[in-house]
Design an enzyme around this catalytic site. Structure first.
Site, PDB file in Angstrom:
ATOM      1  N   HIS A  76       0.864  -1.184   0.000  1.00  0.00           N
ATOM      2  CA  HIS A  76       0.000   0.000   0.000  1.00  0.00           C
ATOM      3  C   HIS A  76       0.900   1.233   0.000  1.00  0.00           C
ATOM      4  O   HIS A  76       2.024   1.184   0.496  1.00  0.00           O
ATOM      5  CB  HIS A  76      -0.847   0.069   1.273  1.00  0.00           C
ATOM      6  CG  HIS A  76      -1.911  -0.984   1.377  1.00  0.00           C
ATOM      7  ND1 HIS A  76      -1.756  -2.139   2.082  1.00  0.00           N
ATOM      8  CD2 HIS A  76      -3.167  -1.027   0.863  1.00  0.00           C
ATOM      9  CE1 HIS A  76      -2.858  -2.867   1.998  1.00  0.00           C
ATOM     10  NE2 HIS A  76      -3.731  -2.224   1.265  1.00  0.00           N
ATOM     11  N   ASP A  79       1.944   1.751   3.624  1.00  0.00           N
ATOM     12  CA  ASP A  79       2.524   0.685   4.472  1.00  0.00           C
ATOM     13  C   ASP A  79       3.883   1.114   5.011  1.00  0.00           C
ATOM     14  O   ASP A  79       4.200   0.873   6.169  1.00  0.00           O
ATOM     15  CB  ASP A  79       2.708  -0.627   3.682  1.00  0.00           C
ATOM     16  CG  ASP A  79       1.398  -1.355   3.425  1.00  0.00           C
ATOM     17  OD1 ASP A  79       0.408  -1.073   4.121  1.00  0.00           O
ATOM     18  OD2 ASP A  79       1.376  -2.215   2.520  1.00  0.00           O
ATOM     19  N   GLU A 208     -10.905  -4.342  -6.095  1.00  0.00           N
ATOM     20  CA  GLU A 208     -11.031  -5.515  -5.227  1.00  0.00           C
ATOM     21  C   GLU A 208     -12.252  -5.375  -4.331  1.00  0.00           C
ATOM     22  O   GLU A 208     -12.391  -4.388  -3.614  1.00  0.00           O
ATOM     23  CB  GLU A 208      -9.762  -5.658  -4.369  1.00  0.00           C
ATOM     24  CG  GLU A 208      -9.866  -6.794  -3.367  1.00  0.00           C
ATOM     25  CD  GLU A 208      -8.598  -6.972  -2.532  1.00  0.00           C
ATOM     26  OE1 GLU A 208      -7.525  -6.510  -2.955  1.00  0.00           O
ATOM     27  OE2 GLU A 208      -8.703  -7.580  -1.452  1.00  0.00           O
ATOM     28  N   GLU A 246     -10.396 -11.483  -4.619  1.00  0.00           N
ATOM     29  CA  GLU A 246      -9.676 -12.223  -3.577  1.00  0.00           C
ATOM     30  C   GLU A 246     -10.480 -13.489  -3.304  1.00  0.00           C
ATOM     31  O   GLU A 246     -11.704 -13.417  -3.086  1.00  0.00           O
ATOM     32  CB  GLU A 246      -9.530 -11.375  -2.310  1.00  0.00           C
ATOM     33  CG  GLU A 246      -8.825 -12.148  -1.193  1.00  0.00           C
ATOM     34  CD  GLU A 246      -8.469 -11.275   0.013  1.00  0.00           C
ATOM     35  OE1 GLU A 246      -7.881 -10.177  -0.177  1.00  0.00           O
ATOM     36  OE2 GLU A 246      -8.784 -11.694   1.144  1.00  0.00           O
ATOM     37  N   HIS A 249     -12.691 -13.355  -0.278  1.00  0.00           N
ATOM     38  CA  HIS A 249     -13.741 -12.344  -0.328  1.00  0.00           C
ATOM     39  C   HIS A 249     -14.947 -12.843  -1.126  1.00  0.00           C
ATOM     40  O   HIS A 249     -16.084 -12.440  -0.856  1.00  0.00           O
ATOM     41  CB  HIS A 249     -13.209 -11.041  -0.937  1.00  0.00           C
ATOM     42  CG  HIS A 249     -12.166 -10.374  -0.081  1.00  0.00           C
ATOM     43  ND1 HIS A 249     -11.536  -9.219  -0.458  1.00  0.00           N
ATOM     44  CD2 HIS A 249     -11.649 -10.708   1.123  1.00  0.00           C
ATOM     45  CE1 HIS A 249     -10.672  -8.865   0.488  1.00  0.00           C
ATOM     46  NE2 HIS A 249     -10.723  -9.759   1.450  1.00  0.00           N
ATOM     47  N   ASP A 274      -5.867 -12.187  -5.581  1.00  0.00           N
ATOM     48  CA  ASP A 274      -5.385 -12.336  -4.200  1.00  0.00           C
ATOM     49  C   ASP A 274      -5.700 -13.747  -3.723  1.00  0.00           C
ATOM     50  O   ASP A 274      -6.875 -14.156  -3.716  1.00  0.00           O
ATOM     51  CB  ASP A 274      -6.076 -11.322  -3.270  1.00  0.00           C
ATOM     52  CG  ASP A 274      -5.408  -9.956  -3.296  1.00  0.00           C
ATOM     53  OD1 ASP A 274      -4.408  -9.786  -4.026  1.00  0.00           O
ATOM     54  OD2 ASP A 274      -5.885  -9.053  -2.577  1.00  0.00           O
ATOM     55  N   ASP A 284     -13.142 -11.914   7.448  1.00  0.00           N
ATOM     56  CA  ASP A 284     -12.015 -12.056   6.515  1.00  0.00           C
ATOM     57  C   ASP A 284     -10.803 -12.675   7.221  1.00  0.00           C
ATOM     58  O   ASP A 284      -9.858 -11.974   7.565  1.00  0.00           O
ATOM     59  CB  ASP A 284     -11.676 -10.654   5.978  1.00  0.00           C
ATOM     60  CG  ASP A 284     -10.793 -10.708   4.752  1.00  0.00           C
ATOM     61  OD1 ASP A 284     -10.672 -11.785   4.150  1.00  0.00           O
ATOM     62  OD2 ASP A 284     -10.228  -9.655   4.396  1.00  0.00           O
ATOM     63  N   ASP A 286      -8.443 -14.630   6.188  1.00  0.00           N
ATOM     64  CA  ASP A 286      -7.178 -14.589   5.432  1.00  0.00           C
ATOM     65  C   ASP A 286      -6.198 -15.714   5.796  1.00  0.00           C
ATOM     66  O   ASP A 286      -5.031 -15.468   6.108  1.00  0.00           O
ATOM     67  CB  ASP A 286      -6.476 -13.231   5.646  1.00  0.00           C
ATOM     68  CG  ASP A 286      -7.142 -12.092   4.907  1.00  0.00           C
ATOM     69  OD1 ASP A 286      -7.746 -12.334   3.841  1.00  0.00           O
ATOM     70  OD2 ASP A 286      -7.061 -10.943   5.391  1.00  0.00           O
ATOM     71  N   ASP A 316      -2.136 -12.615  -0.411  1.00  0.00           N
ATOM     72  CA  ASP A 316      -2.812 -11.698   0.509  1.00  0.00           C
ATOM     73  C   ASP A 316      -3.481 -12.510   1.615  1.00  0.00           C
ATOM     74  O   ASP A 316      -4.692 -12.704   1.631  1.00  0.00           O
ATOM     75  CB  ASP A 316      -3.830 -10.830  -0.229  1.00  0.00           C
ATOM     76  CG  ASP A 316      -4.340  -9.716   0.667  1.00  0.00           C
ATOM     77  OD1 ASP A 316      -3.775  -9.536   1.771  1.00  0.00           O
ATOM     78  OD2 ASP A 316      -5.307  -9.037   0.283  1.00  0.00           O
TER      79      ASP A 316
HETATM   80  C1  XLS Z   1      -8.391  -6.266   2.646  1.00  0.00           C
HETATM   81  C2  XLS Z   1      -7.805  -6.410   1.333  1.00  0.00           C
HETATM   82  C3  XLS Z   1      -6.555  -5.617   1.178  1.00  0.00           C
HETATM   83  C4  XLS Z   1      -6.345  -5.391  -0.278  1.00  0.00           C
HETATM   84  C5  XLS Z   1      -5.476  -4.260  -0.631  1.00  0.00           C
HETATM   85  O1  XLS Z   1      -9.206  -7.034   3.062  1.00  0.00           O
HETATM   86  O2  XLS Z   1      -7.599  -7.756   1.038  1.00  0.00           O
HETATM   87  O3  XLS Z   1      -5.489  -6.239   1.803  1.00  0.00           O
HETATM   88  O4  XLS Z   1      -5.920  -6.559  -0.901  1.00  0.00           O
HETATM   89  O5  XLS Z   1      -5.903  -3.086  -0.043  1.00  0.00           O
HETATM   90 MG    MG Z   2      -8.997 -10.817   2.805  1.00  0.00          MG
HETATM   91 MG    MG Z   3      -6.898  -8.532  -0.799  1.00  0.00          MG
END
Ligand code: XLS
Ligand code: MG
Ligand code: MG
Length: 411
Positions: A76, A79, A208, A246, A249, A274, A284, A286, A316
């Protein structure tokens, strides 16, 4: 017997090598796998969770990625560049440091994404009513494009998770969508100018979607909503804008990720992907790719391989908070990369599997009913062939678990 703290890393390392099946960094680098700054830097914190790992800077993360064989890094805008330093000298210094770290570790830059969700300036979203917020959003996406070209990116990602609201009725959704499009238009216009200056191709701008957070209601909650938005007429350069779906998501809202990806591919908009894992209708989480739904992942990769997707696979995900700082780069990232590569190669096996091929060809040939306008005759002509659906599903599981190579369990 308790394992004293000073022996735990050695235990983890010994069991990691006992796991076997790891690819070399050189092999890993052959895949378009990208590692986000924020994934490596994630300290295990969440709304109800304090961090479990210390801070780590970009130079260390890039070094670890290079050593593992993750050939690309992405970030980002904020970041590693503090918000106050954006588009100022501070940014130039940090970008120079990033360039150096990337070059030293033979890691390339793949993607830059604008953070439009964390800072208090986005409390009302990136397309808030106040014109100065929207002007600031344009400033941020233009600057993101500049960073991207400076570092050699090919992609820019936008996650408009804060485009929405907690309480209904205060904002007009049509205004918000139009204003959000204005920001993307500003990014594309800047890209056209900047790409010409750098003599580079323009970036691929990728939206996204995430369905449930951080707003209570999200204006563009799914990849399909975004496809409609791209085609709405609000964008001045719809051809420059596509998707960064993603995996989780899509799963979160109950979609079949493979079908979501198919719709993006059909529209020619699958630019970036992603990769991670998790559960349906949950938040989420992840999780690392393939730890929850390896069969679904195999199927996703079969689809992408069959249709020639050649964009990045962006890790991601979040190394779990139970994993130590040592474990993040010794276990979490290398195993995520290796599961991806294994599943990708397995997808190749699926595509060349003679049983799946013959079954698929037979299904496509059909039974040859003499009168295709006769429902009974058409049904009868295909009755036995359709058993192949289940046989193919069985074969996919066999390939996943290695049973197609004769692996059996004796009772
Ligand atoms: C958040 C998203 C983020 C994006 C980029 O849930 O996955 O990480 O990939 O902003
Ligand atoms: Mg995610
Ligand atoms: Mg993402």
């Amino acid at each position: 017997m308790p394992i004293p703290e000073n022996q735990q890393q050695a235990l983890v390392s010994r069991l990691m090598s006992a796991c076997g099946g790891a690819y070399s960094p050189e092999t890993r680098r052959k895949y378009y796998i990208t590692g986000p700054q924020w994934a490596g830097a994630y300290q295990g914190q969440a709304l109800f969770h304090a961090p479990t790992r210390p801070e780590i800077g970009y130079a260390d993360i890039i070094r670890h990625y290079g050593k593992i064989g993750i050939g690309y890094w992405c970030t980002h805008d904020t970041d590693v560049i503090p918000t106050e330093a954006l588009a100022k000298d501070g940014q130039a210094e940090i970008v120079a440091g990033i360039k150096k770290a990337l070059a030293e570790n033979n890691v390339k830059f793949s993607m830059v994404t604008t953070e439009t969700f964390h800072h208090a300036v986005w409390a009302g979203g990136p397309a808030a009513e106040a014109p100065e917020v929207r002007e600031y959003a344009k400033f941020r996406v233009r600057n993101t494009v500049d960073i991207g070209h400076e570092l050699g990116a090919n992609f820019a990602v936008y996650w408009p998770g804060s485009l929405g609201y907690y309480v209904q009725g205060a904002i007009d959704e049509l205004d918000s969508l139009r204003w959000y499009a204005d920001a993307l238009n500003a990014a594309c216009d800047r890209d056209i100018e900047t790409a010409a200056k750098y003599k580079r191709a323009t970036l691929k701008h990728c939206l996204e979607a995430k369905p449930f957070e951080p707003q209570a209601e999200i204006l563009l909650p799914t990849s399909d909503a975004m496809l409609a938005f791209i085609a709405s007429g609000l964008l001045t350069h719809p051809e420059m804008v596509g998707l960064n779906p993603e995996y989780l998501h899509e799963l979160m809202w109950g979609a079949a990720p493979r079908a979501s990806l198919a719709r993006a591919l059909t529209a020619g908009k699958l630019f970036h992907f992603d990769i991670n894992d998790g559960y349906r209708l949950k938040h989420d989480v992840d999780i690392g790719v393939g730890l929850v739904n390896p069969l679904d992942w195999l199927n996703v990769l079969v689809l992408l391989r069959s249709h020639g997707y050649n964009g990045p696979f962006n890790l991601d995900y979040k190394p779990p908070r139970t994993t130590s700082a040592f474990g993040v780069f010794e276990v979490s990232f290398p195993t995520a990369v290796d599961r991806f590569i294994t599943l990708w190669e397995m997808a190749g096996e699926v595509l060349s599997d003679p049983i799946i091929k013959e079954a698929t060809d037979a299904l496509k040939a059909g039974g040859g009913a003499a009168n295709p306008h006769d429902a009974e005759a058409v049904t009868k002509a295909n009755r036995e062939l359709l058993t192949l659906h289940e046989l193919i599903a069985h074969r996919l599981v066999q390939i996943l678990i290695g049973a197609h190579r004769g692996r059996v369990f004796s009772a």
